[in-house]
Design a protein around this motif. Structure first.
Motif, PDB file in Angstrom:
ATOM      1  N   UNK A  42       0.843  -1.183   0.000  1.00 19.84           N
ATOM      2  CA  UNK A  42       0.000   0.000   0.000  1.00 19.84           C
ATOM      3  C   UNK A  42       0.884   1.241   0.000  1.00 19.84           C
ATOM      4  N   UNK A  43       0.486   2.240  -0.767  1.00 17.39           N
ATOM      5  CA  UNK A  43       1.222   3.500  -0.816  1.00 17.39           C
ATOM      6  C   UNK A  43       0.291   4.641  -0.437  1.00 17.39           C
ATOM      7  N   UNK A  44       0.831   5.644   0.214  1.00 17.76           N
ATOM      8  CA  UNK A  44       0.020   6.817   0.497  1.00 17.76           C
ATOM      9  C   UNK A  44      -0.142   7.652  -0.766  1.00 17.76           C
ATOM     10  N   UNK A  45      -1.160   8.492  -0.769  1.00 12.75           N
ATOM     11  CA  UNK A  45      -1.302   9.474  -1.829  1.00 12.75           C
ATOM     12  C   UNK A  45      -0.203  10.509  -1.624  1.00 12.75           C
ATOM     13  N   UNK A  46       0.733  10.546  -2.552  1.00 14.12           N
ATOM     14  CA  UNK A  46       1.936  11.360  -2.357  1.00 14.12           C
ATOM     15  C   UNK A  46       1.668  12.854  -2.479  1.00 14.12           C
ATOM     16  N   UNK A  47       0.525  13.212  -3.055  1.00 17.75           N
ATOM     17  CA  UNK A  47       0.208  14.645  -3.136  1.00 17.75           C
ATOM     18  C   UNK A  47      -0.291  15.170  -1.799  1.00 17.75           C
ATOM     19  N   UNK A  48      -1.070  14.354  -1.105  1.00 16.38           N
ATOM     20  CA  UNK A  48      -1.622  14.801   0.184  1.00 16.38           C
ATOM     21  C   UNK A  48      -0.733  14.411   1.365  1.00 16.38           C
ATOM     22  N   UNK A  49       0.112  13.404   1.170  1.00 17.01           N
ATOM     23  CA  UNK A  49       1.031  12.976   2.235  1.00 17.01           C
ATOM     24  C   UNK A  49       2.461  12.954   1.700  1.00 17.01           C
ATOM     25  N   UNK A  50       2.965  14.112   1.298  1.00  9.36           N
ATOM     26  CA  UNK A  50       4.265  14.171   0.622  1.00  9.36           C
ATOM     27  C   UNK A  50       5.437  13.673   1.467  1.00  9.36           C
ATOM     28  N   UNK A  51       5.345  13.734   2.786  1.00 12.97           N
ATOM     29  CA  UNK A  51       6.463  13.274   3.620  1.00 12.97           C
ATOM     30  C   UNK A  51       6.412  11.776   3.878  1.00 12.97           C
TER      31      UNK A  51
END
Ligand SMILES: *[C@@H]1O[C@H](CO)[C@@H](O)[C@H](O)[C@H]1NC(C)=O
Ligand SMILES: *[C@@H]1O[C@H](CO)[C@@H](O)[C@H](O)[C@H]1NC(C)=O
Length: 122
Positions: free
Chosen positions: A98-107
Motif C-alpha cells: 500500500x502506498x500513500x497518496x503522495x500529493x496529500x502525504x508528501x512526507x
C-alpha cells in the motif's frame, strides 16, 4: 417482548449491589481506548484544491495532533490518532504494498507517524 437481560445478569447485579462481587483492581484499562478518528468529521474529503484546510492530508493530521496536545486531550488520556480511510494512492507499489497518496502525504506515512508519536521510531 423479550427481556434484554438474562436471569443470571439480575443475580450478578443484585450481588454487586450487596458488594459481593468485585472487579480486578490492577490499574489496567481504567479508561476505554481514547483517541480521535478522521472519519466522523472529514469522511473521504480528498479535495485539497477546494478545501485545503479540511481535506485528508498530512497537514490536517499534524494540525489535529498539535491540537490534541495543546487543548489537553493528550493529558486527559487520548492516545490514538487514527486516519480512517482515503489516505491511499489508487495504485499499489511494485511489490503490491500500500502506498500513500503522495500529493496529500508528501512526507510519507512513516514520517507522519514519527511526527505524531516521536518516540515511535521503529
Ligand atoms: C501513485 O503511485 C504511482 C506509482 O507509484 C505514482 O506514479 C503516482 O504519482 C502516485 N500518485 C499519488 C497521488 O500519490
Ligand atoms: C520528515 O520529518 C522530519 C521532521 O519532522 C523533517 O525534517 C523531514 O524533512 C521529513 N522528511 C521528508 C522526506 O519529508
Amino acid at each position: 417482548m423479550q427481556s434484554y437481560f438474562k436471569w443470571s445478569d439480575w443475580i450478578i447485579g443484585f450481588l454487586c449491589l450487596l458488594r459481593f462481587c468485585d472487579s480486578l483492581n490492577n490499574g489496567l484499562a481504567l479508561t476505554p481506548p481514547m483517541g480521535w478518528m478522521s472519519w466522523q468529521r472529514y469522511r473521504c474529503n480528498v479535495d485539497c484544491y477546494n478545501y485545503p484546510n479540511d481535506c485528508l492530508s498530512e497537514m490536517l493530521i499534524k494540525r489535529i495532533a498539535d491540537l490534541m496536545v495543546s487543548e489537553g486531550y493528550k493529558d486527559a488520556g487520548y492516545e490514538y490518532l487514527i486516519i480512517d480511510d482515503c489516505w491511499l494512492n489508487k495504485t499499489r507499489g511494485r511489490n503490491g504494498e500500500l502506498l500513500e497518496d503522495a500529493e496529500r502525504f508528501p512526507s510519507g506515512m512513516k514520517n507522519l507517524s514519527n511526527y505524531v508519536r516521536p518516540t515511535n521510531k521503529s
